[in-house]
Scaffold this active site. Structure first.
Site, PDB file in Angstrom:
ATOM      1  N   GLU A   1       0.804  -1.219   0.000  1.00  0.00           N
ATOM      2  CA  GLU A   1       0.000   0.000   0.000  1.00  0.00           C
ATOM      3  C   GLU A   1       0.842   1.276   0.000  1.00  0.00           C
ATOM      4  O   GLU A   1       0.327   2.364   0.238  1.00  0.00           O
ATOM      5  CB  GLU A   1      -0.984  -0.019   1.171  1.00  0.00           C
ATOM      6  CG  GLU A   1      -2.022  -1.121   1.021  1.00  0.00           C
ATOM      7  CD  GLU A   1      -3.089  -1.116   2.088  1.00  0.00           C
ATOM      8  OE1 GLU A   1      -3.107  -0.197   2.942  1.00  0.00           O
ATOM      9  OE2 GLU A   1      -3.921  -2.039   2.075  1.00  0.00           O
ATOM     10  N   CYS A   2       2.104   1.142  -0.291  1.00  0.00           N
ATOM     11  CA  CYS A   2       3.011   2.293  -0.329  1.00  0.00           C
ATOM     12  C   CYS A   2       2.957   2.947  -1.711  1.00  0.00           C
ATOM     13  O   CYS A   2       2.809   2.262  -2.729  1.00  0.00           O
ATOM     14  CB  CYS A   2       4.437   1.838  -0.033  1.00  0.00           C
ATOM     15  SG  CYS A   2       5.667   3.152  -0.095  1.00  0.00           S
TER      16      CYS A   2
END
Length: 162
Positions: free
Chosen positions: A36-37
């Site tokens: 999710e970066c």
């Protein structure tokens, strides 16, 4: 960290010990990953680099970590599946680890002690990358903002001259 590199122990995404003897005489990129970066598009760039140079001895090891704003909510196996299905990753994914703090994995402790970043040795964010020579020497450390294609020349030099 020359010969100590090959003495490090860590597990693959399925919890099985990874055979570090497979890394001997290879050039290795070690990267802490998170699904999710905002830097997750680097998974595709890393895969491209891996495909381009794996026959010359390049290995990339991805270590999922949730040390930065819990950006890796998945467990190791699910992270591996996500990287493979959503980003086309074929390079080895390891067990989820801590890359900083009191529970830092020994591999990342050794990496950060060998190559400090700007102002500190601690990893500051996801997608920090370490380039390791065929002899197990840390050649360089790249910040999250540095894309794999920006250090491809370093990879080529390390592959061909070590």
């Amino acid at each position: 960290m020359k010969s100590r590199f090959y003495d490090m122990t860590f597990n693959d995404a399925h919890g099985e010990p990874f055979d570090t003897d497979l890394l001997r005489d290879k050039v290795v990129i070690i990267v802490n990953t998170a699904s999710e970066c905002g830097f997750r598009s680097q998974l595709e760039s890393l895969e491209h680099l891996y495909q381009k140079y794996k026959d010359e001895g390049l290995v990339i090891l991805g270590f999922p970590s949730s040390d930065f704003r819990n950006q890796e909510p998945l467990n190791s196996k699910d992270a591996e599946s996500c990287y493979r299905e959503n980003h086309g990753v074929t390079f080895p994914i390891m067990e989820k680890v801590h890359v900083r703090g009191k529970d830092i994995h020994p591999l990342f402790k050794a990496l950060t002690e060998s190559r400090t970043g700007l102002l500190t040795s601690a990893i500051k964010w996801n997608y920090t990358k370490f380039l390791v020579s065929r002899e197990g020497k840390i050649m360089d450390r790249y910040p999250p903002q540095k894309k794999p294609e920006q250090f491809e020349e370093d990879v080529k030099k390390t592959l061909r001259y070590t």
